[in-house]
Design a protein around this motif. Structure first.
Motif, PDB file in Angstrom:
ATOM      1  N   MET A  95     -44.145   9.657 -43.814  1.00 40.05           N
ATOM      2  CA  MET A  95     -45.286   8.805 -43.532  1.00 40.05           C
ATOM      3  C   MET A  95     -44.794   7.561 -42.793  1.00 40.05           C
ATOM      4  O   MET A  95     -43.692   7.071 -43.062  1.00 40.05           O
ATOM      5  N   ILE A  96     -45.625   7.079 -41.896  1.00 42.67           N
ATOM      6  CA  ILE A  96     -45.339   5.825 -41.198  1.00 42.67           C
ATOM      7  C   ILE A  96     -46.428   4.837 -41.565  1.00 42.67           C
ATOM      8  O   ILE A  96     -47.612   5.170 -41.577  1.00 42.67           O
ATOM      9  N   SER A  97     -46.005   3.617 -41.883  1.00 47.21           N
ATOM     10  CA  SER A  97     -46.961   2.555 -42.206  1.00 47.21           C
ATOM     11  C   SER A  97     -46.758   1.382 -41.260  1.00 47.21           C
ATOM     12  O   SER A  97     -45.644   1.071 -40.860  1.00 47.21           O
ATOM     13  N   GLY A  98     -47.871   0.749 -40.904  1.00 41.18           N
ATOM     14  CA  GLY A  98     -47.844  -0.429 -40.048  1.00 41.18           C
ATOM     15  C   GLY A  98     -48.531  -1.580 -40.758  1.00 41.18           C
ATOM     16  O   GLY A  98     -49.584  -1.399 -41.373  1.00 41.18           O
ATOM     17  N   SER A  99     -47.940  -2.773 -40.663  1.00 39.07           N
ATOM     18  CA  SER A  99     -48.462  -3.898 -41.433  1.00 39.07           C
ATOM     19  C   SER A  99     -49.178  -4.931 -40.578  1.00 39.07           C
ATOM     20  O   SER A  99     -49.120  -4.921 -39.355  1.00 39.07           O
ATOM     21  N   GLU A 100     -49.813  -5.849 -41.283  1.00 43.92           N
ATOM     22  CA  GLU A 100     -50.544  -6.937 -40.654  1.00 43.92           C
ATOM     23  C   GLU A 100     -49.621  -7.809 -39.806  1.00 43.92           C
ATOM     24  O   GLU A 100     -50.045  -8.324 -38.781  1.00 43.92           O
ATOM     25  N   TYR A 101     -48.425  -7.997 -40.226  1.00 42.80           N
ATOM     26  CA  TYR A 101     -47.501  -8.845 -39.474  1.00 42.80           C
ATOM     27  C   TYR A 101     -46.318  -8.071 -38.935  1.00 42.80           C
ATOM     28  O   TYR A 101     -45.229  -8.133 -39.457  1.00 42.80           O
ATOM     29  N   ASP A 102     -46.530  -7.293 -37.936  1.00 40.56           N
ATOM     30  CA  ASP A 102     -45.570  -6.735 -36.992  1.00 40.56           C
ATOM     31  C   ASP A 102     -44.525  -5.732 -37.456  1.00 40.56           C
ATOM     32  O   ASP A 102     -43.684  -5.340 -36.680  1.00 40.56           O
ATOM     33  N   SER A 103     -44.517  -5.272 -38.695  1.00 38.67           N
ATOM     34  CA  SER A 103     -43.463  -4.339 -39.098  1.00 38.67           C
ATOM     35  C   SER A 103     -43.987  -2.914 -39.255  1.00 38.67           C
ATOM     36  O   SER A 103     -45.135  -2.683 -39.596  1.00 38.67           O
ATOM     37  N   ILE A 104     -43.071  -1.972 -38.988  1.00 38.65           N
ATOM     38  CA  ILE A 104     -43.346  -0.546 -39.120  1.00 38.65           C
ATOM     39  C   ILE A 104     -42.270   0.036 -40.026  1.00 38.65           C
ATOM     40  O   ILE A 104     -41.087  -0.291 -39.887  1.00 38.65           O
ATOM     41  N   LYS A 105     -42.685   0.919 -40.934  1.00 41.51           N
ATOM     42  CA  LYS A 105     -41.728   1.555 -41.837  1.00 41.51           C
ATOM     43  C   LYS A 105     -41.994   3.062 -41.871  1.00 41.51           C
ATOM     44  O   LYS A 105     -43.129   3.505 -41.761  1.00 41.51           O
ATOM     45  N   ILE A 106     -40.897   3.807 -42.028  1.00 41.70           N
ATOM     46  CA  ILE A 106     -40.980   5.259 -42.174  1.00 41.70           C
ATOM     47  C   ILE A 106     -40.509   5.612 -43.582  1.00 41.70           C
ATOM     48  O   ILE A 106     -39.442   5.162 -44.027  1.00 41.70           O
ATOM     49  N   PHE A 125     -50.398  -8.156 -35.363  1.00 42.22           N
ATOM     50  CA  PHE A 125     -50.727  -7.080 -36.296  1.00 42.22           C
ATOM     51  C   PHE A 125     -50.480  -5.714 -35.674  1.00 42.22           C
ATOM     52  O   PHE A 125     -50.681  -5.518 -34.487  1.00 42.22           O
ATOM     53  N   ILE A 126     -50.066  -4.763 -36.526  1.00 40.11           N
ATOM     54  CA  ILE A 126     -50.033  -3.354 -36.142  1.00 40.11           C
ATOM     55  C   ILE A 126     -51.437  -2.822 -36.428  1.00 40.11           C
ATOM     56  O   ILE A 126     -51.880  -2.820 -37.573  1.00 40.11           O
ATOM     57  N   ARG A 127     -52.139  -2.395 -35.426  1.00 38.23           N
ATOM     58  CA  ARG A 127     -53.518  -1.924 -35.612  1.00 38.23           C
ATOM     59  C   ARG A 127     -53.610  -0.424 -35.854  1.00 38.23           C
ATOM     60  O   ARG A 127     -54.482   0.052 -36.559  1.00 38.23           O
ATOM     61  N   SER A 128     -52.682   0.346 -35.274  1.00 40.96           N
ATOM     62  CA  SER A 128     -52.795   1.791 -35.372  1.00 40.96           C
ATOM     63  C   SER A 128     -51.425   2.445 -35.243  1.00 40.96           C
ATOM     64  O   SER A 128     -50.575   1.967 -34.497  1.00 40.96           O
ATOM     65  N   VAL A 129     -51.244   3.535 -35.979  1.00 39.01           N
ATOM     66  CA  VAL A 129     -50.028   4.351 -35.918  1.00 39.01           C
ATOM     67  C   VAL A 129     -50.473   5.801 -35.771  1.00 39.01           C
ATOM     68  O   VAL A 129     -51.381   6.252 -36.457  1.00 39.01           O
ATOM     69  N   VAL A 130     -49.827   6.536 -34.870  1.00 39.64           N
ATOM     70  CA  VAL A 130     -50.135   7.949 -34.688  1.00 39.64           C
ATOM     71  C   VAL A 130     -48.827   8.709 -34.451  1.00 39.64           C
ATOM     72  O   VAL A 130     -47.893   8.168 -33.860  1.00 39.64           O
ATOM     73  N   ILE A 131     -48.775   9.953 -34.933  1.00 42.12           N
ATOM     74  CA  ILE A 131     -47.593  10.799 -34.776  1.00 42.12           C
ATOM     75  C   ILE A 131     -47.982  11.993 -33.916  1.00 42.12           C
ATOM     76  O   ILE A 131     -49.050  12.588 -34.109  1.00 42.12           O
ATOM     77  N   SER A 132     -47.107  12.370 -32.981  1.00 43.45           N
ATOM     78  CA  SER A 132     -47.390  13.517 -32.116  1.00 43.45           C
ATOM     79  C   SER A 132     -47.475  14.793 -32.950  1.00 43.45           C
ATOM     80  O   SER A 132     -46.896  14.891 -34.032  1.00 43.45           O
ATOM     81  N   SER A 133     -48.191  15.795 -32.442  1.00 42.50           N
ATOM     82  CA  SER A 133     -48.422  17.035 -33.195  1.00 42.50           C
ATOM     83  C   SER A 133     -47.135  17.805 -33.482  1.00 42.50           C
ATOM     84  O   SER A 133     -47.064  18.557 -34.446  1.00 42.50           O
ATOM     85  N   ASP A 134     -46.093  17.592 -32.669  1.00 45.26           N
ATOM     86  CA  ASP A 134     -44.809  18.251 -32.929  1.00 45.26           C
ATOM     87  C   ASP A 134     -43.871  17.375 -33.777  1.00 45.26           C
ATOM     88  O   ASP A 134     -42.725  17.742 -34.012  1.00 45.26           O
ATOM     89  N   ASP A 135     -44.368  16.237 -34.216  1.00 43.54           N
ATOM     90  CA  ASP A 135     -43.637  15.295 -35.078  1.00 43.54           C
ATOM     91  C   ASP A 135     -42.395  14.691 -34.426  1.00 43.54           C
ATOM     92  O   ASP A 135     -41.562  14.103 -35.110  1.00 43.54           O
ATOM     93  N   LYS A 136     -42.273  14.770 -33.112  1.00 39.90           N
ATOM     94  CA  LYS A 136     -41.103  14.227 -32.432  1.00 39.90           C
ATOM     95  C   LYS A 136     -41.236  12.740 -32.113  1.00 39.90           C
ATOM     96  O   LYS A 136     -40.242  12.034 -32.003  1.00 39.90           O
ATOM     97  N   TYR A 137     -42.464  12.280 -31.947  1.00 41.36           N
ATOM     98  CA  TYR A 137     -42.688  10.897 -31.526  1.00 41.36           C
ATOM     99  C   TYR A 137     -43.747  10.239 -32.386  1.00 41.36           C
ATOM    100  O   TYR A 137     -44.633  10.910 -32.924  1.00 41.36           O
ATOM    101  N   PHE A 138     -43.659   8.922 -32.479  1.00 43.76           N
ATOM    102  CA  PHE A 138     -44.775   8.176 -33.033  1.00 43.76           C
ATOM    103  C   PHE A 138     -45.071   7.007 -32.114  1.00 43.76           C
ATOM    104  O   PHE A 138     -44.205   6.534 -31.374  1.00 43.76           O
TER     105      PHE A 138
END
Length: 147
Positions: A95-106, A125-138
């Motif tokens: 899972m990938i999470s994005g926060s109100e103040y600029d950080s992303i965690k896997i 703010f991180i507004r949106s996170v999406v992962i490619s269908s082949d799970d290679k990129y986010f």
């Protein structure tokens, strides 16, 4: 809002940590439950619809079993601030999470641990996170208008 079980039920998150389950066919409230003790700010379902994962205003992440209506586990201090967005890999292992103040965690959901941290990923703010269908990129989008 989330439709589940072939559109038979609708999950709503009206206020705080309350989740309501509506029967779509008869338009009646089927049940309700609470998750954690903080305001839900983001949510995602695993592809098999067995787990509901929510991010909160205080930066916690709860993993909740929809069948047994029990909390499986929690990342208590997932982020320092509000969790804005959650994304899952196609196998529901990460899972990938994005926060109100600029950080992303896997996160590794099977091991229940943090595996990568990207501080200052955006200037805002991180507004949106999406992962490619082949799970290679986010990809992430922030209030700084960058992807």
């Amino acid at each position: 809002l989330k439709l589940i079980q072939n559109d038979k039920y609708l999950l709503s998150f009206p206020v705080g940590f309350l989740v309501k389950v509506w029967n779509v066919e008869n338009k009646q409230l089927d049940s309700s439950f609470t998750i954690g003790d903080d305001t839900i700010t983001s949510n995602i379902l695993t592809s098999d619809e067995k787990l509901l994962i929510v991010g909160t205003h205080e930066g916690k992440i709860f993993v909740y079993d929809l069948e047994s209506r029990t909390q499986k586990f929690e990342f208590k201090e997932a982020h320092k601030n509000q969790i804005q967005s959650l994304a899952l890999t196609s196998d529901n292992k990460f899972m990938i999470s994005g926060s109100e103040y600029d950080s992303i965690k896997i996160w590794d959901l099977e091991k229940q641990e943090l595996i990568a941290f990207f501080p200052n990923a955006h200037k805002g703010f991180i507004r949106s996170v999406v992962i490619s269908s082949d799970d290679k990129y986010f990809f992430t989008a922030g209030t700084d208008t960058h992807i």
